[in-house]
Design an enzyme around this catalytic site. Structure first.
Site, PDB file in Angstrom:
ATOM      1  N   ASP A  86      -6.974  -2.684   3.734  1.00 55.01           N
ATOM      2  CA  ASP A  86      -5.673  -2.096   4.098  1.00 55.01           C
ATOM      3  C   ASP A  86      -5.480  -2.067   5.607  1.00 55.01           C
ATOM      4  O   ASP A  86      -5.064  -1.053   6.187  1.00 55.01           O
ATOM      5  CB  ASP A  86      -5.548  -0.672   3.500  1.00 55.01           C
ATOM      6  N   HIS A 127       0.852  -1.199   0.000  1.00 54.38           N
ATOM      7  CA  HIS A 127       0.000   0.000   0.000  1.00 54.38           C
ATOM      8  C   HIS A 127       0.887   1.248   0.000  1.00 54.38           C
ATOM      9  O   HIS A 127       1.851   1.320   0.764  1.00 54.38           O
ATOM     10  CB  HIS A 127      -0.908  -0.011   1.235  1.00 54.38           C
TER      11      HIS A 127
HETATM   12  C1  GRF Z   1       1.401   0.439  -6.075  1.00 56.13           C
HETATM   13  O1  GRF Z   1       1.850   1.723  -5.842  1.00 56.13           O
HETATM   14  C2  GRF Z   1       0.720  -0.134  -4.863  1.00 56.13           C
HETATM   15  O2  GRF Z   1       1.117   0.465  -3.672  1.00 56.13           O
HETATM   16  C3  GRF Z   1      -0.735   0.169  -5.098  1.00 56.13           C
HETATM   17  O3  GRF Z   1      -0.914   0.114  -6.482  1.00 56.13           O
HETATM   18  C4  GRF Z   1       0.314   0.400  -7.136  1.00 56.13           C
HETATM   19  C5  GRF Z   1       0.535  -0.701  -8.137  1.00 56.13           C
HETATM   20  O4  GRF Z   1       1.517  -0.417  -9.068  1.00 56.13           O
HETATM   21  N1  GRF Z   1      -1.549  -0.767  -4.338  1.00 56.13           N
HETATM   22  P1  GRF Z   1       2.062  -1.555 -10.024  1.00 56.13           P
HETATM   23  O5  GRF Z   1       0.885  -2.141 -10.785  1.00 56.13           O
HETATM   24  O6  GRF Z   1       2.755  -2.587  -9.187  1.00 56.13           O
HETATM   25  O7  GRF Z   1       3.000  -0.847 -10.946  1.00 56.13           O
END
Ligand code: GRF
Length: 206
Positions: A151, A115
């Site tokens: 979360d 998160h």
């Molecule tokens: C990440 O920043 C994560 O924290 C959030 O969604 C984003 C996903 O990015 N839950 P990716 O698809 O891994 O590039």
């Protein structure tokens, strides 16, 4: 266990898959990583994460939200897809759907999420924007076990990221993601190695 005694994991995605890539890269580079991505499961077609899975030779499955009756049925379909490939843990990496409690029953203490904030601050889908709007000077990244609330589960690892003068959502998100890409593979490795012990809300590292 998967091939060579590795923990078989399914990575759940909805977007670009940069965290998926970080995990794939760590698994490829580190002989002691201890986990193998046996499947990538997406809730929609056409996302970058699916291209990354294909490039890495990892099988993928698409379980569209619209194809399910309700959250329970969607969750069962996601778990079925992961289990078809032998996964014993779920790693949520930018997965934008909330899993029903049925997932925790099928993968007990074996679902991780990343998160982009220092939980319990700014849960939900707009954590980076909300941190900026709130005017915090420090935000960051959290990796936690998934429980029945959004979360919310026991926190495994956190790292702070300062908010800089002139930051916008994109610039702050990019610096948080750089941290995620280090933190998340480290947590998956520790989990695969049996080095995480959960006691109530506290996760102990060995
Ligand atoms: C990440 O920043 C994560 O924290 C959030 O969604 C984003 C996903 O990015 N839950 P990716 O698809 O891994 O590039």
């Amino acid at each position: 266990m998967g091939g060579k005694g590795l923990l078989p994991i399914a990575v759940l995605v909805s977007g670009s898959g940069s965290n998926l890539q970080a995990i794939l890269d760590a698994a490829a580079a580190d002989p002691d990583f201890g986990a193998e991505v046996v499947a990538v499961v997406a809730d929609r077609p056409g996302v970058g994460a699916l291209d990354r899975a294909q490039a890495a030779g990892v099988p993928s499955e698409i379980v569209p939200w619209s194809g399910s009756r309700d959250r329970d049925a969607f969750t069962e379909a996601i778990c079925d897809a992961a289990e078809r490939h032998g996964a014993r843990a779920l790693v949520l990496a930018g997965f934008m759907r909330i899993l029903a409690p049925g997932a925790m029953a099928r993968f007990p203490a074996a679902i991780l999420n990343v998160h982009p904030a220092l939980l319990p601050a700014f849960p939900g889908a707009h954590a980076v924007r909300q941190a900026l709007e709130h005017g915090v000077k420090l935000t960051g990244a959290t990796v936690h076990f998934v429980d029945e609330q959004v979360d919310h589960g026991p926190i495994v690892a956190q790292e702070a990221v300062p908010v800089l003068e002139g930051d916008d959502e994109a610039s702050l998100q990019a610096r948080i993601q750089a941290v995620e890409h280090r933190l998340y593979p480290a947590v998956v490795k520790a989990f695969a190695g049996g080095r995480l012990r959960v006691e109530g809300r506290t996760v102990h590292w060995r």
